[in-house]
Design a protein around this motif. Structure first.
Motif, PDB file in Angstrom:
ATOM      1  N   VAL A  41      65.844  30.693  35.791  1.00  0.00           N
ATOM      2  CA  VAL A  41      64.938  29.879  36.597  1.00  0.00           C
ATOM      3  C   VAL A  41      63.572  30.563  36.605  1.00  0.00           C
ATOM      4  CG1 VAL A  41      64.445  28.987  38.899  1.00  0.00           C
ATOM      5  CG2 VAL A  41      66.787  28.960  38.040  1.00  0.00           C
ATOM      6  N   THR A  42      62.537  29.780  36.353  1.00  0.00           N
ATOM      7  CA  THR A  42      61.171  30.304  36.309  1.00  0.00           C
ATOM      8  C   THR A  42      60.323  29.607  37.362  1.00  0.00           C
ATOM      9  OG1 THR A  42      61.344  30.718  33.928  1.00  0.00           O
ATOM     10  CG2 THR A  42      59.116  30.548  34.847  1.00  0.00           C
ATOM     11  N   LEU A  43      59.548  30.384  38.109  1.00  0.00           N
ATOM     12  CA  LEU A  43      58.557  29.844  39.028  1.00  0.00           C
ATOM     13  C   LEU A  43      57.207  29.977  38.338  1.00  0.00           C
ATOM     14  CD1 LEU A  43      57.897  28.638  41.821  1.00  0.00           C
ATOM     15  CD2 LEU A  43      57.612  30.998  42.646  1.00  0.00           C
ATOM     16  N   LEU A  44      56.575  28.849  38.052  1.00  0.00           N
ATOM     17  CA  LEU A  44      55.311  28.810  37.329  1.00  0.00           C
ATOM     18  C   LEU A  44      54.186  28.441  38.284  1.00  0.00           C
ATOM     19  CD1 LEU A  44      53.539  28.694  34.752  1.00  0.00           C
ATOM     20  CD2 LEU A  44      54.324  26.322  34.479  1.00  0.00           C
ATOM     21  N   ASP A  45      53.221  29.330  38.450  1.00  0.00           N
ATOM     22  CA  ASP A  45      52.063  29.107  39.313  1.00  0.00           C
ATOM     23  C   ASP A  45      50.908  28.669  38.427  1.00  0.00           C
ATOM     24  OD1 ASP A  45      49.742  29.456  40.959  1.00  0.00           O
ATOM     25  OD2 ASP A  45      50.861  30.880  42.199  1.00  0.00           O
ATOM     26  N   VAL A  46      50.385  27.448  38.666  1.00  0.00           N
ATOM     27  CA  VAL A  46      49.350  26.888  37.796  1.00  0.00           C
ATOM     28  C   VAL A  46      47.959  26.901  38.439  1.00  0.00           C
ATOM     29  CG1 VAL A  46      51.007  25.470  36.536  1.00  0.00           C
ATOM     30  CG2 VAL A  46      49.848  24.499  38.530  1.00  0.00           C
ATOM     31  N   ARG A  47      47.789  27.693  39.499  1.00  0.00           N
ATOM     32  CA  ARG A  47      46.487  27.772  40.178  1.00  0.00           C
ATOM     33  C   ARG A  47      45.501  28.612  39.363  1.00  0.00           C
ATOM     34  NH1 ARG A  47      47.639  30.323  45.544  1.00  0.00           N
ATOM     35  NH2 ARG A  47      49.073  31.506  44.248  1.00  0.00           N
ATOM     36  N   GLU A  48      44.271  28.566  39.794  1.00  0.00           N
ATOM     37  CA  GLU A  48      43.205  29.322  39.137  1.00  0.00           C
ATOM     38  C   GLU A  48      43.355  30.819  39.436  1.00  0.00           C
ATOM     39  OE1 GLU A  48      40.914  28.076  36.928  1.00  0.00           O
ATOM     40  OE2 GLU A  48      42.221  26.327  37.120  1.00  0.00           O
ATOM     41  N   PRO A  49      42.739  31.685  38.595  1.00  0.00           N
ATOM     42  CA  PRO A  49      42.894  33.127  38.776  1.00  0.00           C
ATOM     43  C   PRO A  49      42.531  33.643  40.165  1.00  0.00           C
ATOM     44  CG  PRO A  49      41.986  32.699  36.621  1.00  0.00           C
ATOM     45  CD  PRO A  49      42.021  31.366  37.358  1.00  0.00           C
ATOM     46  N   ASP A  50      41.475  33.103  40.806  1.00  0.00           N
ATOM     47  CA  ASP A  50      41.113  33.598  42.138  1.00  0.00           C
ATOM     48  C   ASP A  50      42.174  33.226  43.173  1.00  0.00           C
ATOM     49  OD1 ASP A  50      40.291  30.870  41.883  1.00  0.00           O
ATOM     50  OD2 ASP A  50      38.878  31.101  43.532  1.00  0.00           O
TER      51      ASP A  50
END
Length: 112
Positions: free
Chosen positions: A21-30
């Motif tokens: 299972v992978t949790l992928l965070d697609v937010r910007e670097p900041d």
């Protein structure tokens, strides 16, 4: 009407993500630097098409952003390209509100 994508709420996610299972965070670097889930993979939404090889092809993927909008679009994209992806309802705002663990690159973790 917007396309419906598979969704999961933060309380439905296991506290410790199991193998596969992978949790992928697609937010910007900041946003990522300010606070993120400890075991998440960070790929900003705009980089997803060029970084699909960074995602395990045989993994269930939970996609998270700040509130659920960007992650819903990425979830739809991933599912259309062969992944088993689910949008995390309410995003990192819900994650933080539920008291789930967070870390940051400096200072107390928060959601921008």
């Amino acid at each position: 009407m917007p396309q419906q994508v598979p969704t999961v709420s933060v309380p439905e996610l296991p506290a410790a993500l199991p193998e596969g299972v992978t949790l992928l965070d697609v937010r910007e670097p900041d946003e990522w630097a300010a606070g993120h889930a400890p075991d998440a993979i960070h790929i900003p939404m705009g980089d997803i098409p060029s970084r699909l090889d960074d995602l395990p092809a045989d993994s269930e993927v939970f996609v998270v952003c700040r509130s659920g909008g960007r992650s819903a679009r990425v979830t739809a994209y991933l599912n259309a390209n062969g992944w088993d992806a689910k949008n995390v309802e309410g995003g990192m705002q819900s994650w933080q509100a539920a008291g789930r663990p967070m870390t940051s690159d400096s200072g107390a973790p928060t959601v921008l």
